[in-house]
Enzyme design. Structure first.
Site, PDB file in Angstrom:
ATOM      1  N   TRP A 147       0.856  -1.185   0.000  1.00 38.05           N
ATOM      2  CA  TRP A 147       0.000   0.000   0.000  1.00 38.05           C
ATOM      3  C   TRP A 147       0.894   1.238   0.000  1.00 38.05           C
ATOM      4  CZ3 TRP A 147      -4.966   1.165  -0.748  1.00 38.05           C
ATOM      5  CH2 TRP A 147      -5.433   2.427  -0.353  1.00 38.05           C
ATOM      6  N   ASP A 162       2.255   3.202 -20.462  1.00 34.66           N
ATOM      7  CA  ASP A 162       0.852   3.637 -20.313  1.00 34.66           C
ATOM      8  C   ASP A 162       0.794   4.786 -19.317  1.00 34.66           C
ATOM      9  OD1 ASP A 162      -1.896   3.718 -20.607  1.00 34.66           O
ATOM     10  OD2 ASP A 162      -2.297   1.947 -19.389  1.00 34.66           O
TER      11      ASP A 162
END
Length: 284
Positions: A89, A191
């Protein structure tokens, strides 16, 4: 599924909290808090495990250059037919230096040693499978793999009308008029729009959701300009480390064309006018 996944990657941990998080339109994503760690978990019932294995490969290859931060991959697995990716995280607040750090470190990534153009093995752009191979000519790779791949997909799905197709074929025949055959080979995120980087602890930028390939760094920068989300400080910092060529503005839209064709094939005709405008600019 998440509980079973945790048992596989760290059987001694206990889940204390799970809640969904937003941010993407392809996967289901969750925040998972255990008695030891915080995780970001992605699941996708519509894709096979190769989809997340490609993301894992990209994160680890970028991390291996030692140039720019990415989340640590903690597990890529399949539970009862559902693939999932477990990442650390990442959370933090942007500082005044964050944008400049992103530009500098992305440029350093692009300056890292690389060979060839393209990539060996299975890959994706968004949720679309992307045929790939490693080649020694950038024009041939960009034309024959990237552009031709989206052209064929468009023909199959009905997004490639007759006039659009004729212009695209004409452009591909003349591509080497604008794009270099042997630019420096760079490891590209592949991307990099504004939603595919985030701020971590102490304002440090992290790249996420890569669709890696080896290619011209100008392709990466062209895509950052397509949908916005990057500041002037980002571009100034990037160019201070790895300057763009004087011809960049002339070929920028040719690199944006690939991504617009991808969006046309994924989301429909709303992207058609942008594709047509670029084709008219270069081939009339």
């Amino acid at each position: 599924m998440i509980k079973k996944g945790l048992q596989t990657i760290s059987p001694h941990e206990k889940i204390q909290e799970i809640h969904p998080v937003s941010g993407g339109d392809i996967n289901k994503a969750y925040y998972v808090l255990t008695n030891q760690h915080e995780y970001f978990v992605k699941l996708n019932q519509q894709m096979n495990i190769g989809f997340f294995q490609f993301e894992e490969r990209g994160l680890k290859m970028i991390q291996g250059t030692g140039t720019i931060n990415v989340p640590n991959v903690l597990g890529c697995l399949e539970i009862e037919g559902i693939p999932m990716l477990w990442l650390e995280w990442i959370e933090g607040k942007k500082t005044y230096e964050t944008d400049a750090l992103l530009g500098e470190r992305l440029a350093t990534l692009h300056l890292a040693d690389a060979k060839g153009y393209g990539l060996e093995g299975e890959s994706y752009i968004g949720k679309l499978p992307q045929q790939n191979r490693l080649m020694d000519d950038w024009v041939e790779y960009y034309r024959d793999v990237r552009l031709v791949g989206q052209w064929k997909r468009g023909k199959a799905s009905g997004t490639m009308g007759q006039t659009r197709e004729k212009r695209l074929v004409k452009l591909m025949e003349r591509l080497d008029e604008w794009i270099p055959r042997t630019p420096k080979s760079c490891l590209l995120h592949g991307d990099l729009w504004g939603g595919n980087w985030m701020t971590g602890p102490e304002g440090v930028p992290y790249l996420i959701d890569p669709a890696i390939l080896f290619g011209d760094h100008e392709m990466e920068l062209a895509f950052t300009e397509l949908f916005g989300g990057f500041s002037r400080r980002f571009y100034e910092a990037y160019q201070s480390v790895f300057p763009l060529s004087p011809e960049y503005e002339e070929r920028k839209e040719l690199y944006q064309l690939y991504y617009l064709l991808v969006h046309l094939n994924m989301f429909g005709e709303s992207y058609g006018p942008s594709v047509d405008r670029i084709l008219r600019r270069y081939v009339g």
